[in-house]
Write a protein that holds these residues in place. Structure first.
Motif, PDB file in Angstrom:
ATOM      1  N   ALA A  10      13.963  12.946  -9.422  1.00 16.14           N
ATOM      2  CA  ALA A  10      13.221  13.315 -10.599  1.00 16.14           C
ATOM      3  C   ALA A  10      11.732  14.594 -10.510  1.00 16.14           C
ATOM      4  N   LEU A  11      11.133  14.111  -8.658  1.00 13.86           N
ATOM      5  CA  LEU A  11      10.353  14.897  -9.087  1.00 13.86           C
ATOM      6  C   LEU A  11      10.213  16.032  -8.658  1.00 13.86           C
ATOM      7  N   ASP A  12      10.930  16.443  -7.829  1.00 16.35           N
ATOM      8  CA  ASP A  12      11.820  17.681  -7.177  1.00 16.35           C
ATOM      9  C   ASP A  12      11.353  19.134  -8.186  1.00 16.35           C
ATOM     10  N   LYS A  13      12.226  18.539  -9.225  1.00 12.35           N
ATOM     11  CA  LYS A  13      12.308  19.362 -10.079  1.00 12.35           C
ATOM     12  C   LYS A  13      11.518  19.403 -11.312  1.00 12.35           C
ATOM     13  N   GLY A  14      10.014  19.381 -11.006  1.00  9.31           N
ATOM     14  CA  GLY A  14       8.898  19.086 -12.291  1.00  9.31           C
ATOM     15  C   GLY A  14       7.711  18.303 -12.230  1.00  9.31           C
ATOM     16  N   CYS A  15       8.145  17.599 -13.372  1.00  9.66           N
ATOM     17  CA  CYS A  15       6.493  16.624 -13.176  1.00  9.66           C
ATOM     18  C   CYS A  15       5.506  16.719 -12.761  1.00  9.66           C
ATOM     19  N   ASP A  16       4.729  18.066 -12.712  1.00  9.20           N
ATOM     20  CA  ASP A  16       3.677  18.543 -12.210  1.00  9.20           C
ATOM     21  C   ASP A  16       2.495  17.681 -12.819  1.00  9.20           C
ATOM     22  N   THR A  17       2.547  16.583 -13.458  1.00  8.29           N
ATOM     23  CA  THR A  17       1.329  16.013 -13.818  1.00  8.29           C
ATOM     24  C   THR A  17       1.683  14.681 -12.516  1.00  8.29           C
ATOM     25  N   VAL A  18       2.862  14.474 -12.129  1.00 14.39           N
ATOM     26  CA  VAL A  18       2.385  12.910 -11.416  1.00 14.39           C
ATOM     27  C   VAL A  18       1.894  13.725  -9.840  1.00 14.39           C
ATOM     28  N   LYS A  19       0.168  12.406  -9.020  1.00 14.12           N
ATOM     29  CA  LYS A  19      -0.238  12.875  -8.680  1.00 14.12           C
ATOM     30  C   LYS A  19       0.278  12.472  -7.142  1.00 14.12           C
ATOM     31  N   LYS A  20       0.707  10.784  -7.759  1.00 12.00           N
ATOM     32  CA  LYS A  20       1.050   9.694  -7.161  1.00 12.00           C
ATOM     33  C   LYS A  20       1.949   9.300  -7.409  1.00 12.00           C
ATOM     34  N   VAL A  21       2.224   8.382  -6.290  1.00  5.82           N
ATOM     35  CA  VAL A  21       3.858   7.602  -6.164  1.00  5.82           C
ATOM     36  C   VAL A  21       3.261   6.001  -5.463  1.00  5.82           C
ATOM     37  N   ILE A  22       3.737   5.091  -5.901  1.00  3.98           N
ATOM     38  CA  ILE A  22       3.541   3.541  -5.526  1.00  3.98           C
ATOM     39  C   ILE A  22       4.497   2.969  -4.714  1.00  3.98           C
ATOM     40  N   VAL A  23       4.728   2.401  -4.133  1.00  2.37           N
ATOM     41  CA  VAL A  23       6.368   1.634  -3.647  1.00  2.37           C
ATOM     42  C   VAL A  23       6.231   0.954  -3.616  1.00  2.37           C
ATOM     43  N   TYR A  24       7.002  -0.058  -3.975  1.00  5.01           N
ATOM     44  CA  TYR A  24       6.599  -1.104  -3.004  1.00  5.01           C
ATOM     45  C   TYR A  24       8.134  -1.480  -2.906  1.00  5.01           C
ATOM     46  N   ARG A  25       8.572  -2.044  -1.618  1.00  4.89           N
ATOM     47  CA  ARG A  25       9.029  -2.295  -0.172  1.00  4.89           C
ATOM     48  C   ARG A  25      10.137  -3.638  -0.617  1.00  4.89           C
ATOM     49  N   ARG A  26      11.086  -3.594  -1.610  1.00  2.00           N
ATOM     50  CA  ARG A  26      11.453  -4.772  -2.224  1.00  2.00           C
ATOM     51  C   ARG A  26      12.199  -4.776  -0.944  1.00  2.00           C
ATOM     52  N   THR A  27      12.811  -3.642  -0.820  1.00  2.00           N
ATOM     53  CA  THR A  27      14.492  -4.025   0.285  1.00  2.00           C
ATOM     54  C   THR A  27      14.263  -3.243   1.736  1.00  2.00           C
ATOM     55  N   ASP A  28      14.958  -3.499   2.631  1.00  2.00           N
ATOM     56  CA  ASP A  28      14.555  -3.469   4.118  1.00  2.00           C
ATOM     57  C   ASP A  28      15.104  -1.619   4.464  1.00  2.00           C
ATOM     58  N   ASP A  29      15.735  -0.856   3.218  1.00  2.00           N
ATOM     59  CA  ASP A  29      15.921   0.308   3.160  1.00  2.00           C
ATOM     60  C   ASP A  29      14.660   1.259   3.611  1.00  2.00           C
TER      61      ASP A  29
END
Length: 649
Positions: free
Chosen positions: A209-228
């Protein structure tokens, strides 16, 4: 064109025993008093409840402000904090009480007391502020059904940020549309989710989603739910636990105006562009709080389980906010009802001592296929109330739910409401006499009416357009960034104040409401306007049918013909046996309703085309009925192969 006809007759009435009635907090007398007070002074009724039920940092003096109608506002000079109302105010007396019982897809269990939930929410609130999120900023939450989703929502509320939860089953394209429309500064997600024994990637969808726009997004917080292991973009992506390391477990809640937007929740629109439904803080929380008290009678001994995902309004009002506001213990479940077997829902109820259970008719019908013996293997004696949400429940499923799951002792709280209404609008109180398939009567303070196509009120036993005549606190405030669309969509009758809900309904001689389906699902068969729900109910009442969906298809003579998509609880027959069953079902509908409702086209499949949330995608069924090639987005379907089954007549 004539008014919408009610063609299904249902005369059974189920009244709770006097002993059961006495166990509920609101008696019939108290309910009558509430209705009388609301009728006498609508604004004072809601204002008194807001003062009684919510904690205000600045008390309000204005109840309803209708100066900019239909952009109604409530409690406009008051201030409060939603997170404080859901957590902090319980700490004095309920600090050690369990707030959340979480069961994961694999059966792992976590529990959070109100004190532990408070600490987690405060740490994450401090994390958000450290990353530059402030009051009024939009934050998109794209997470599975895990406690961290509620923690993130509550943390946003605590600092006055506006969250927009996007269901984890939506595609990268749908996610991008919502991020861009909201102008979000941050996305909170997980590396993946566990569902039905499978791992579903979420971070990869965020990246797409972010690779093709969404220029307003400055940060992404990722919770690690799986081992992936997932790619982390330097300077943009942060690990949840690393970001909150060292953060204080206290954050002073920010007092906001009652009209401050608490959240945006996107719902599908007829134009194809999602509508950002904007809800307030004070008015929304009031109705979420009240309906958990009123409809579910929640008390300190209850364990409440609403099976909805937080990506939908039900997961907001009956998971993330309402149950916590009343200080209840609630269950969150990551998995699906049929994994590792079709007894999973009933096992969760048994293992966690669930007393109040709230789910969708589509789940009930799916579980009916496995018979009545399976639920009997589990101890469901602690259940005292059942609820349904999301669509009208057909009488056959209602009876199965009542007799098999509720063991003929648990009232069924059949709730009608919408994303836009914020909370229940028409629903029984636990003491109400019940009719299978009816959501009974409007709540005190909710003025529901039936209109004809010109906007005139119908007062007899007639069907028409369902509308709400007076504003209520939790109603939608606007469509984000598009106030004109808000007015055209929800207040289309020029010079009249009616909120037109988009559903058809009829009111019977006892004043009970029966939802007939969406207005765009109403069929015009030979001049008769028929609601699809009643035809579906008739089909499901047949011994061989587990589930059915009905749509209209063009017909040269009738205008529209009835097309039925049917899931059987027996094997799908072939050849002459198939033809015989089709004729049997057509005759059955004729006997149950009348010849006018007989389906011209009946097709069989192993399931209906549903989203991962269980919503039937009727627009796809309409295309199939017309013989059209499916060109619409099917990325949210649970099983796209179902469409191929129904392409075969």
């Amino acid at each position: 064109m004539s008014n919408i006809e009610s063609i299904l007759t249902e005369n059974r009435v189920f009244t709770p025993s006097d002993a059961i009635k006495q166990s509920f907090a609101i008696s019939e007398q108290k309910l009558a008093e509430m209705r009388a007070k609301a009728a006498a002074d609508h604004v004072a009724f809601w204002s008194d409840l807001a003062r009684e039920k919510l904690s205000w940092s600045k008390p309000f003096t204005i109840g309803l402000d209708d100066s900019k109608a239909p952009h109604y506002q409530w409690f406009t000079d008051g201030e409060l904090n939603v997170s404080y109302n859901c957590i902090d105010r319980h700490l004095k007396n309920k600090s050690d009480k369990t707030a959340i019982i979480f069961e994961g897809d694999r059966g792992d269990v976590e529990k959070y007391t109100y004190k532990e939930l408070h600490d987690q929410v405060c740490r994450f609130a401090n994390t958000l502020t450290a990353q530059g999120i402030k009051q009024g900023d939009r934050v998109v939450i794209y997470m599975p059904m895990i406690p961290q989703a509620v923690i993130a929502m509550q943390a946003c509320a605590r600092i006055g940020a506006i969250h927009s939860v996007v269901f984890g089953g939506f595609s990268a394209e749908a996610l991008r549309d919502r991020i861009e429309d909201a102008g979000a500064k941050m996305v909170i997600t997980t590396n993946g989710s566990r569902r039905g024994g499978k791992t579903i990637p979420l971070k990869t969808a965020v990246d797409a989603a972010l690779d093709k726009g969404c220029d307003t997004v400055k940060k992404v917080i990722v919770y690690r739910r799986t081992d992936d292991v997932v790619p982390m973009h330097s300077g943009r992506d942060l690990d949840w636990l690393e970001a909150e390391a060292g953060m204080s477990n206290y954050h002073d809640p920010v007092a906001v105006n009652a009209e401050h937007p608490l959240f945006l929740l996107y719902t599908s629109g007829s134009t194809g562009k999602p509508k950002g439904v904007q809800h307030s803080s004070g008015g929304y929380l009031l109705n979420a709080h009240l309906t958990n008290e009123w409809m579910f009678d929640l008390n300190d001994q209850d364990v409440f389980w609403c099976t909805a995902d937080v990506g939908w309004i039900t997961g907001h009002s009956y998971v993330a906010y309402g149950p916590l506001s009343v200080g209840a213990t609630m269950v969150m479940f990551e998995g699906v009802p049929t994994y590792p077997n079709a007894g999973r829902f009933w096992q969760v109820c048994q293992d966690h001592g669930v007393t109040v259970f709230y789910t969708a008719p589509t789940a009930i019908r799916a579980l009916m296929k496995f018979g009545a013996e399976l639920p009997k293997q589990y101890d469901l004696e602690k259940l005292r109330l059942l609820g349904t949400v999301g669509e009208p429940i057909n009488p056959e499923a209602w009876m199965w739910y009542y007799q098999v799951i509720g063991q003929s002792r648990c009232p069924i709280i059949d709730t009608w409401w919408q994303t836009e209404t914020g909370a229940h609008m028409i629903a029984p109180f636990p003491v109400t006499a019940l009719k299978p398939g009816s959501c009974t009567q409007p709540l005190p303070g909710i003025d529901a009416v039936i209109l004809d196509e010109e906007g005139n009120e119908l007062h007899g036993n007639e069907g028409g357009l369902l509308a709400i005549k007076k504003p209520w606190p939790s109603m939608i405030r606007t469509i984000w960034g598009d106030p004109e669309r808000y007015q055209k969509t929800y207040f289309p009758l020029a010079g009249k104040p009616y909120y037109v809900v988009g559903d058809s309904a009829h009111r019977d001689a006892d004043g009970y409401f029966w939802i007939l389906g969406r207005v765009d699902d109403v069929l015009n068969v030979s001049g008769h306007r028929l609601g699809t729900m009643e035809i579906e109910s008739a089909l499901v009442a047949h011994a061989k049918v587990a589930e059915a969906a009905v749509v209209g298809k063009p017909h040269d003579v009738k205008g529209e013909a009835v097309a039925a998509f049917v899931v059987l609880n027996v094997d799908i027959p072939d050849g002459e046996a198939r033809d015989a069953l089709v004729q049997e079902l057509r005759n059955w509908v004729s006997q149950q309703i009348g010849p006018i409702a007989k389906p011209d086209d009946i097709r069989f499949g192993t399931n209906l085309p549903k989203t991962r949330s269980g919503k039937i995608m009727r627009r796809l069924l309409r295309s199939l009925a017309k013989g059209e090639v499916i060109t619409q987005d099917t990325s949210t379907l649970e099983d796209p192969s179902i469409l191929e089954q129904f392409q075969q007549k």
